[in-house]
Motif scaffolding. Structure first.
Motif, PDB file in Angstrom:
ATOM      1  N   PRO A 174      -2.356-106.620 -58.336  1.00 23.07           N
ATOM      2  CA  PRO A 174      -1.266-107.564 -58.068  1.00 23.07           C
ATOM      3  C   PRO A 174      -0.303-107.103 -56.971  1.00 23.07           C
ATOM      4  O   PRO A 174       0.503-107.910 -56.486  1.00 23.07           O
ATOM      5  CB  PRO A 174      -0.532-107.665 -59.411  1.00 23.07           C
ATOM      6  N   HIS A 175      -0.385-105.836 -56.588  1.00 21.34           N
ATOM      7  CA  HIS A 175       0.597-105.285 -55.642  1.00 21.34           C
ATOM      8  C   HIS A 175       0.021-105.024 -54.245  1.00 21.34           C
ATOM      9  O   HIS A 175       0.747-104.595 -53.347  1.00 21.34           O
ATOM     10  CB  HIS A 175       1.150-103.965 -56.201  1.00 21.34           C
ATOM     11  N   LEU A 176      -1.260-105.275 -54.053  1.00 24.56           N
ATOM     12  CA  LEU A 176      -1.900-104.902 -52.793  1.00 24.56           C
ATOM     13  C   LEU A 176      -1.494-105.773 -51.610  1.00 24.56           C
ATOM     14  O   LEU A 176      -1.762-105.408 -50.460  1.00 24.56           O
ATOM     15  CB  LEU A 176      -3.427-104.912 -52.942  1.00 24.56           C
ATOM     16  N   ASP A 177      -0.837-106.897 -51.861  1.00 27.05           N
ATOM     17  CA  ASP A 177      -0.331-107.708 -50.756  1.00 27.05           C
ATOM     18  C   ASP A 177       0.981-107.182 -50.196  1.00 27.05           C
ATOM     19  O   ASP A 177       1.444-107.656 -49.148  1.00 27.05           O
ATOM     20  CB  ASP A 177      -0.148-109.166 -51.204  1.00 27.05           C
ATOM     21  N   VAL A 178       1.582-106.220 -50.862  1.00 28.51           N
ATOM     22  CA  VAL A 178       2.818-105.593 -50.363  1.00 28.51           C
ATOM     23  C   VAL A 178       2.425-104.583 -49.284  1.00 28.51           C
ATOM     24  O   VAL A 178       1.683-103.633 -49.574  1.00 28.51           O
ATOM     25  CB  VAL A 178       3.578-104.894 -51.509  1.00 28.51           C
ATOM     26  N   ALA A 180       3.735-102.000 -47.825  1.00 25.25           N
ATOM     27  CA  ALA A 180       3.988-100.585 -48.094  1.00 25.25           C
ATOM     28  C   ALA A 180       2.979-100.015 -49.078  1.00 25.25           C
ATOM     29  O   ALA A 180       2.648 -98.827 -49.029  1.00 25.25           O
ATOM     30  CB  ALA A 180       5.406-100.394 -48.631  1.00 25.25           C
ATOM     31  N   ILE A 181       2.473-100.842 -49.987  1.00 20.37           N
ATOM     32  CA  ILE A 181       1.478-100.396 -50.956  1.00 20.37           C
ATOM     33  C   ILE A 181       0.091-100.398 -50.326  1.00 20.37           C
ATOM     34  O   ILE A 181      -0.672 -99.424 -50.427  1.00 20.37           O
ATOM     35  CB  ILE A 181       1.501-101.299 -52.207  1.00 20.37           C
ATOM     36  N   ARG A 182      -0.244-101.473 -49.659  1.00 18.49           N
ATOM     37  CA  ARG A 182      -1.580-101.625 -49.092  1.00 18.49           C
ATOM     38  C   ARG A 182      -1.910-100.513 -48.106  1.00 18.49           C
ATOM     39  O   ARG A 182      -3.059-100.056 -48.025  1.00 18.49           O
ATOM     40  CB  ARG A 182      -1.688-102.980 -48.398  1.00 18.49           C
ATOM     41  N   HIS A 183      -0.919-100.044 -47.348  1.00 15.79           N
ATOM     42  CA  HIS A 183      -1.162 -99.070 -46.296  1.00 15.79           C
ATOM     43  C   HIS A 183      -1.009 -97.616 -46.757  1.00 15.79           C
ATOM     44  O   HIS A 183      -1.171 -96.713 -45.940  1.00 15.79           O
ATOM     45  CB  HIS A 183      -0.219 -99.321 -45.114  1.00 15.79           C
ATOM     46  N   TYR A 242       9.174 -99.158 -54.397  1.00 12.40           N
ATOM     47  CA  TYR A 242       8.571-100.377 -54.949  1.00 12.40           C
ATOM     48  C   TYR A 242       7.892-100.086 -56.283  1.00 12.40           C
ATOM     49  O   TYR A 242       8.072-100.819 -57.264  1.00 12.40           O
ATOM     50  CB  TYR A 242       7.569-100.958 -53.956  1.00 12.40           C
ATOM     51  N   LEU A 243       7.102 -99.026 -56.334  1.00 15.16           N
ATOM     52  CA  LEU A 243       6.369 -98.728 -57.559  1.00 15.16           C
ATOM     53  C   LEU A 243       7.300 -98.298 -58.693  1.00 15.16           C
ATOM     54  O   LEU A 243       7.029 -98.580 -59.867  1.00 15.16           O
ATOM     55  CB  LEU A 243       5.317 -97.653 -57.287  1.00 15.16           C
ATOM     56  N   MET A 244       8.402 -97.632 -58.357  1.00 14.25           N
ATOM     57  CA  MET A 244       9.368 -97.281 -59.389  1.00 14.25           C
ATOM     58  C   MET A 244       9.986 -98.536 -60.001  1.00 14.25           C
ATOM     59  O   MET A 244      10.352 -98.549 -61.186  1.00 14.25           O
ATOM     60  CB  MET A 244      10.458 -96.371 -58.818  1.00 14.25           C
ATOM     61  N   ALA A 245      10.070 -99.601 -59.211  1.00 12.09           N
ATOM     62  CA  ALA A 245      10.630-100.857 -59.713  1.00 12.09           C
ATOM     63  C   ALA A 245       9.583-101.747 -60.375  1.00 12.09           C
ATOM     64  O   ALA A 245       9.870-102.414 -61.381  1.00 12.09           O
ATOM     65  CB  ALA A 245      11.310-101.617 -58.567  1.00 12.09           C
TER      66      ALA A 245
END
Length: 287
Positions: A174-178, A180-183, A242-245
Motif C-alpha cells: 500500500p505504500h509503494l506509490d510514495v 520516498a518509499i519506492r526509491h 513516513y514509516l514511523m507514521a
C-alpha cells in the motif's frame, strides 16, 4: 566476456550447508552491463545455491521495456543457478526482494546485492559465517542509523533469513506509490525486519577485501545521482518519517525515533548557542 564466464563454471568447494539465495534486480539502461556482477557472484569462495534476477516487463523509473541480453539465456550461467524471474510489475529497487519472494522456500539465507558492482570472492562467505554465528539476525557489511532506525545497505550485501520477511509484500504494497518509499528499499526492508524483532548487525569485512567488499563497475542512472526530495539523505529522512507514521512501528521503535530526534535537536541548539558565544572571526590582514 564469454571466455571469462566459461572459466567460472567450476563450482568452488563449500563446507557450509546453509542454503543461500542472492536476490537482484536491474533497470533497462543497465541490464546489458550486468555480466560483471553476475560473474563475480558465480565465482565465490562460498557459492550461492541460486541467484534470482527479477526483471519485470517494463521499468516505471525509466519508462522503457526490458530487452533480455543473450548472456542471461545462453547457458553461460546454469539454469539451476540463475533464475530469471518476471514479476507482474515494477516495484522499484525493492523488486530485487519482492520479485524473488514467490521463488523462495522459506529456509534460505537471502542476500540482496546490486547490479553495478563486482563483488570480492569472499563476499558471500563472510555473510554466511555471520549468519551461522547469529542465525536470528540480519547482516550487512555496511549499516547506519537514521532517526532511530538501524539500516542495512543492499549494495554492501544485506543478508537475512527468508522466514524473517514473510508478509513483507502485503505490508509494503500500500505504500509503494510514495516516492520516498519506492526509491529506498534499504529503509523499508530494515523497518520491516525491526518490526519483526530482527536485529540488523554490521558484518565484519573479510580480511582480503580492504574497506569495501566490492568495486564499482559503472554509475549508469544511479540512485545516488537523484536530487531534490530523492537525494539520498533527504530520501532517508522522508522515508523513515513516513514509516514511523504509517508503517505500524512498535512502541520501542517509536521511542527510539523520538529519542534520536530530541538528541539531534539538543545538539543543534547547543552548536547554535556555542556559535553565538564565539567572537567573530577576524580576517588576516595581508602583509
Amino acid at each position: 566476456s564469454v571466455a571469462t564466464a566459461s572459466r567460472l563454471i567450476q563450482v568452488p568447494s563449500q563446507a557450509s550447508t546453509t542454503p543461500v539465495v542472492i536476490a537482484m534486480t536491474t533497470i533497462p539502461s543497465r541490464i546489458d552491463l550486468l555480466e560483471p556482477a553476475l560473474e563475480s557472484l558465480w565465482h565465490q569462495s562460498r557459492q550461492a545455491d541460486r541467484l534470482i534476477l527479477s526483471v519485470p516487463e517494463d521499468s516505471d523509473r525509466e519508462d522503457d521495456r526490458y530487452v533480455i541480453p543473450e548472456f542471461l539465456t545462453d547457458g553461460r550461467f546454469p539454469d539451476s543457478w540463475l533464475t530469471l524471474a518476471r514479476p507482474p510489475q515494477d516495484f522499484g529497487p525493492g523488486t530485487k526482494l519482492l520479485g524473488a519472494l514467490p521463488h523462495l522456500d522459506g529456509d534460505e539465507l537471502v542476500v540482496l546485492a546490486d547490479d553495478d558492482v563486482r563483488y570480492a570472492p569472499t563476499f558471500l562467505d563472510g555473510l554466511v559465517v555471520e549468519h551461522e554465528a547469529r542465525p536470528g539476525e540480519a547482516h550487512s557489511y555496511y549499516t547506519y542509523r537514521a532517526w532511530g532506525l538501524a539500516i542495512g545497505q543492499g549494495c554492501d550485501g544485506f543478508a537475512f533469513p527468508a522466514a524473517q520477511v514473510d508478509g513483507i509484500h502485503e505490508w509494503i504494497d500500500p505504500h509503494l506509490d510514495v516516492p520516498a518509499i519506492r526509491h529506498h528499499d534499504d529503509v523499508w526492508i530494515s523497518f520491516f525486519l525491526r518490526r519483526r524483532g530482527t536485529r540488523i548487525r554490521q558484518a565484519t569485512l573479510p580480511d582480503s577485501t580492504g574497506d569495501l567488499v566490492y568495486e564499482q563497475v559503472h554509475e549508469v542512472n544511479s540512485l545516488l545521482a537523484l536530487e531534490g526530495e530523492l537525494e539520498r539523505h533527504e530520501l532517508t529522512r522522508l522515508s523513515v518519517a513516513y514509516l514511523m507514521a504509517e508503517g505500524e512501528p512498535t512502541i520501542g521503535m517509536r521511542l527510539s525515533h523520538l529519542a534520536e530526534k530530541l538528541v539531534g535537536r539538543w545538539v543543534r541548539r547547543g552548536v547554535g548557542a556555542a556559535r553565538r558565544r564565539l567572537p567573530p572571526l577576524r580576517r588576516r590582514q595581508d602583509v
